[in-house]
Design a protein around this motif. Structure first.
Motif, short mmCIF file in Angstrom:
data_model
loop_
_atom_site.label_atom_id
_atom_site.label_comp_id
_atom_site.label_asym_id
_atom_site.label_seq_id
_atom_site.Cartn_x
_atom_site.Cartn_y
_atom_site.Cartn_z
N VAL A 116 42.25 28.45 53.85
CA VAL A 116 40.96 29.10 54.03
C VAL A 116 39.90 28.18 53.46
O VAL A 116 40.04 27.67 52.36
CB VAL A 116 40.93 30.46 53.28
N ASP A 117 38.86 27.95 54.24
CA ASP A 117 37.78 27.11 53.74
C ASP A 117 36.80 27.97 52.96
O ASP A 117 35.92 28.61 53.52
CB ASP A 117 37.06 26.44 54.93
N PHE A 118 36.99 27.97 51.64
CA PHE A 118 36.12 28.80 50.82
C PHE A 118 34.81 28.10 50.52
O PHE A 118 34.78 26.88 50.35
CB PHE A 118 36.80 29.11 49.49
N GLU A 119 33.78 28.89 50.44
CA GLU A 119 32.55 28.42 49.83
C GLU A 119 32.65 28.80 48.37
O GLU A 119 33.16 29.87 48.03
CB GLU A 119 31.36 29.18 50.42
N TYR A 120 32.19 27.93 47.50
CA TYR A 120 32.23 28.29 46.09
C TYR A 120 30.82 28.44 45.57
O TYR A 120 29.94 27.65 45.91
CB TYR A 120 32.97 27.22 45.29
N GLU A 121 30.67 29.43 44.77
CA GLU A 121 29.36 29.64 44.23
C GLU A 121 29.52 29.92 42.74
O GLU A 121 30.31 30.78 42.39
CB GLU A 121 28.72 30.86 44.90
N PRO A 122 28.95 29.24 41.82
CA PRO A 122 28.04 28.12 42.04
C PRO A 122 28.76 26.85 42.50
O PRO A 122 28.29 26.19 43.39
CB PRO A 122 27.41 27.92 40.67
N PHE A 150 36.16 38.26 39.58
CA PHE A 150 35.92 37.40 40.74
C PHE A 150 35.83 38.22 41.99
O PHE A 150 36.39 39.30 42.05
CB PHE A 150 37.11 36.47 40.98
N LEU A 205 38.63 40.92 42.12
CA LEU A 205 39.56 40.79 41.00
C LEU A 205 38.78 41.11 39.74
O LEU A 205 38.12 40.25 39.17
CB LEU A 205 40.11 39.38 40.95
N ASP A 227 25.29 34.64 40.04
CA ASP A 227 23.93 34.19 40.26
C ASP A 227 23.06 35.23 40.94
O ASP A 227 22.02 34.91 41.51
CB ASP A 227 23.92 32.90 41.10
N LEU A 268 42.78 26.73 45.04
CA LEU A 268 41.73 25.93 44.42
C LEU A 268 42.25 24.60 43.91
O LEU A 268 41.61 23.57 44.07
CB LEU A 268 41.15 26.70 43.24
N VAL A 280 34.19 27.84 39.18
CA VAL A 280 35.12 28.90 39.54
C VAL A 280 36.47 28.66 38.87
O VAL A 280 37.08 29.57 38.31
CB VAL A 280 35.28 28.98 41.08
N SER A 335 33.79 32.81 54.19
CA SER A 335 34.77 32.88 53.09
C SER A 335 34.14 32.34 51.81
O SER A 335 33.56 31.26 51.82
CB SER A 335 36.00 32.06 53.43
N LEU A 336 34.28 33.11 50.76
CA LEU A 336 33.56 32.78 49.55
C LEU A 336 34.37 33.18 48.33
O LEU A 336 35.10 34.17 48.35
CB LEU A 336 32.23 33.54 49.55
N LEU A 337 34.23 32.39 47.29
CA LEU A 337 34.90 32.72 46.04
C LEU A 337 33.89 32.52 44.93
O LEU A 337 33.34 31.44 44.78
CB LEU A 337 36.09 31.78 45.84
N THR A 338 33.64 33.58 44.16
CA THR A 338 32.63 33.44 43.12
C THR A 338 32.91 34.37 41.95
O THR A 338 33.47 35.44 42.13
CB THR A 338 31.21 33.69 43.70
N PRO A 339 32.56 33.94 40.74
CA PRO A 339 32.74 34.82 39.58
C PRO A 339 31.73 35.97 39.60
O PRO A 339 30.67 35.86 40.22
CB PRO A 339 32.47 33.91 38.38
N VAL A 379 44.80 32.43 44.67
CA VAL A 379 43.49 31.79 44.65
C VAL A 379 43.53 30.51 43.81
O VAL A 379 42.97 29.48 44.17
CB VAL A 379 42.42 32.77 44.10
N ALA A 393 36.55 29.60 35.20
CA ALA A 393 36.65 31.03 34.94
C ALA A 393 38.01 31.58 35.36
O ALA A 393 38.49 32.55 34.80
CB ALA A 393 35.54 31.77 35.69
N LEU A 394 38.61 30.92 36.33
CA LEU A 394 39.84 31.45 36.91
C LEU A 394 41.08 31.15 36.04
O LEU A 394 41.93 32.02 35.84
CB LEU A 394 40.03 30.83 38.29
N GLU A 441 47.16 37.83 43.59
CA GLU A 441 45.87 37.35 44.09
C GLU A 441 45.36 36.19 43.25
O GLU A 441 44.93 35.17 43.77
CB GLU A 441 44.82 38.47 44.09
N ILE A 442 45.43 36.38 41.92
CA ILE A 442 44.97 35.31 41.02
C ILE A 442 45.77 34.04 41.25
O ILE A 442 45.20 32.95 41.39
CB ILE A 442 45.13 35.76 39.53
#
Lengths: 283, 141
Positions: free
Chosen positions: A200-206, B68, B79, B30, A56, A211, B41-45, A52, A214-215, A48-49
């Protein structure tokens, strides 16, 4: 010729050794199975890591994370993963030899060592290598947390510019019968090119770069953790094999000694008989 | 039948949870994130905290100390850095960690110490929730 008593004593001692090697073989076999299971259990996280991270990296090629920087190599660091214990055939010495060969392949470049495992630490220390960190006595079932310090130090060295390249040396688990000492480049991170799946169109937050920040360390950690797990599986497999051949050798030795002991016994009896016969003939 | 989410919680050491759910709450960096099916679809810590998995009115709590979350339309992959079932959390150990962290804080207010304290506090918190409201035991993996 050795006396009968000496031979009997030796047979007994070899038999005792054989009992130990047989027990160790069985224990190693059981531990190897469990180590293999753990290797499998670690796979979903690592996959998974990696998935992702690749995803990214493809999207935000503009961002240069410190762990991705490729620099001219002036100093290197090796993470040497070995077992804590010996009696595992040539496993540890193969790994150490490969590590030394790796260091000697670039004799002008100073190389520091992060040791994971007592065996590698001890022999490299005897050779006067420069250590930056050590994680040993990790047992059969290390958690990521126990091994984390070693990886942290290696990454810190890299981001601070103390070293320009980090490699891992460990024993790859190919099968129960085959383990191979392997070198793998850890830093700078080389993201393998993959055939793009359904994007996949990810949204990233923040934000995407937060991301990534941290990844990436976790990507590195997962790689080292897998290497340690493979090394443990290799260790048990190698020990199983080594103890199996030790038990076989003990059997051979016992057969040999028993034959000699019987010969000695017979020779003694024959001599005694001859004496009796000679005595009665004279009388 | 309402649509379900597939929730997976994996750590470096193995898969901790893999089940269906109606609703998942994760401790996003946050703030808390509630995820229903068909989420974008979202990826966030994640920050240290508890993950809540709601399925058929049953609530299950798990502790994560960071990591994550990857959200796909019908799948949520967490994760986690270290995930433990709440009943597995050794309260004494957490308390000890907290004392240690506090002692560290006393002489040095470093980021690591703050994080350690945060983790210790959340562990205790989840354990308390467990004690107050026993829910069904999770599926055996």
């Amino acid at each position: 010729m050795a006396s009968l008593l000496d031979l009997r004593r030796r047979i007994k001692s070899v038999k005792n050794t054989q009992k130990i090697t047989k027990a160790m073989e069985l224990v190693a076999a059981a531990k190897m199975r469990r180590a293999q299971e753990r290797l499998l259990a670690a796979r979903p996280y690592a996959d998974e890591i990696a998935g992702v991270t690749e995803e990214l990296m493809r999207r935000s090629s503009g961002h240069r994370h410190p762990l991705l920087q490729v620099r001219e190599v002036r100093r290197r660091c090796l993470i040497v993963i070995t077992a804590d214990r010996g009696l595992a055939g040539a496993l540890n010495s193969n790994t150490i030899r490969l590590a030394l060969r790796e260091m000697n392949s670039t004799p002008d470049i100073p190389c520091s060592v992060v040791s994971v495992g007592r065996k590698g630490r001890d022999s490299l220390r005897r050779m006067g290598k420069q250590f930056v960190a050590d994680v040993s006595s990790y047992g059969d079932r290390p958690t990521l947390g126990e091994l984390l310090p070693a990886m942290r130090v290696a990454m810190q060295e890299y981001t601070r510019g103390e070293v320009d390249r980090v490699d891992v040396v460990y024993s790859q688990f190919a099968s129960a019968g085959r383990q191979e000492a392997t070198v793998q480049c850890l830093l700078p991170i080389a993201i393998p090119e993959v055939a793009s799946g359904p994007a996949v169109d990810f949204e990233y937050e923040p934000e995407a770069r937060d991301v990534i920040d941290a990844l990436l360390p976790r990507y590195v950690e997962a790689q080292v953790y897998r290497a340690v797990l493979e090394n443990i599986a290799s260790e048990q497999a190698a020990r199983m094999l080594a103890m199996h051949s030790a038990s076989d050798n003990a059997s051979d030795l016992i057969a040999d000694l028993t034959l000699t002991a019987n010969k000695v016994r017979q020779a003694t009896i024959t001599t005694e008989l001859m004496e009796v016969v000679a005595g009665s003939a004279a009388g | 039948m309402p649509e379900k989410l597939k929730v997976e919680l994996v750590t470096a050491e193995g898969r901790v949870l893999s089940e269906e759910a109606d609703f998942v709450v994760v401790p996003g960096k946050d703030g808390e994130l509630g995820i229903l099916p068909h989420h974008i679809s979202l990826l966030t810590p994640l920050k240290p905290g508890e993950v809540k998995v709601v399925n058929d009115g049953n609530e299950e709590f798990l502790f994560v100390s960071g990591g994550f979350v990857e959200v796909l339309p019908n799948r949520v992959v967490i994760l986690a850095d270290a995930a433990e079932r709440a009943e597995e959390i050794d309260e004494a150990r957490a308390l000890e960690a907290r004392q240690r962290a506090q002692a560290m804080l006393a002489d040095n207010r470093s980021g690591d110490a703050v994080a350690a304290l945060e983790r210790a506090v959340f562990r205790l918190h989840v354990t308390e929730i467990r004690r107050r409201r026993p829910t069904r035991s999770g599926p055996k993996n």
